[in-house]
Design an enzyme around this catalytic site. Sequence first.
Site, short mmCIF file in Angstrom:
data_model
loop_
_atom_site.label_atom_id
_atom_site.label_comp_id
_atom_site.label_asym_id
_atom_site.label_seq_id
_atom_site.Cartn_x
_atom_site.Cartn_y
_atom_site.Cartn_z
CG ASP A 27 -1.96 -1.14 1.15
OD1 ASP A 27 -1.90 -1.96 0.23
OD2 ASP A 27 -2.80 -1.22 2.07
CD GLU A 75 -7.25 -0.17 2.79
OE1 GLU A 75 -6.16 -0.02 3.36
OE2 GLU A 75 -8.36 -0.01 3.34
CE LYS A 132 -3.56 -4.39 1.05
NZ LYS A 132 -4.24 -3.63 2.06
CE LYS A 135 -8.40 -0.70 6.92
NZ LYS A 135 -8.37 0.51 6.04
CB VAL A 160 2.40 2.48 4.88
CG1 VAL A 160 3.81 3.01 4.85
CG2 VAL A 160 1.68 2.78 3.57
CB THR A 161 0.02 2.14 8.54
OG1 THR A 161 -1.18 1.47 8.93
CG2 THR A 161 -0.35 3.36 7.71
CB CYS A 165 -2.34 -2.62 5.28
SG CYS A 165 -3.99 -1.90 5.08
CD GLN A 205 3.13 -14.22 22.93
OE1 GLN A 205 2.55 -15.20 23.37
NE2 GLN A 205 2.52 -13.21 22.34
#
Length: 231
Positions: A27, A75, A132, A135, A160-161, A165, A205
């Site tokens: 994007d 987007e 698309k 997002k 971005v961002t 997205c 994680q």
Amino acid sequence: MTETIAVEAAPSPYRFDPTHAALVIIDMQRDFVEPGGFGETLGNDVSTLQAVVAPLQVVLADARQRGLAVIHTREGHLPDLSDCPPAKLRRGAPSLRIGAPGPKGRILIRGEYGHDIIDDLAPMPGELVVDKPGKGSFHATGLHDHLAASGITSLVVTGVTTEVCVHTTVREANDRGYECLVLSDCVGSYFPAFQEAALAMISAQGGIFGWVASSSAYLSALAAADSSLPV
Ligand code: C5J
């Protein structure tokens, strides 16, 4: 000859084979990056996204030179907005809604000047451009089928961002079995605190969604592998 590259990354070295990898540029559209587009109608200062352009140009040039697959996303919505959920149209308090006439054409509408990718990162012939409505880059697109057909399993993610997205795409990709490396200086947010948190979430994680590295670490790993190839 194919070879596994190891990039110094968090939380651990990111290992990938460039012949099964793609650079994904999310994007980098005028509507998000330049004044007068969708990002600014939501009240954002777009200048923070512009810092991403220079390092991303270097990564893109390297990918093109070494023949790595390059995928761009945009987007946006059909001119009749039939692919835009009413909830998305109503959301927030924009000064101009999606589809409204803005200084770069109708906001976030396919075919409009503002919807297209900025000149500095314009796609080249042969590079996939994924349009698309959401997002994430996998929702309501043919991206997964394209990657599967191309044997691509590793995604180097930029654009971005970061917390919207980029994050949605990385989460979608992770659930579909792709291994994602996010380049920290080639992704951008309107909000510095979100940038920091979003990057931390990806590698937390034990790499719950993927890996994070700087573009210099990524490019150095590729250059080191180039220099170790037999001549
Ligand atoms: C947003 C995006 N932020 N590309 N889109 O609405 O992150």
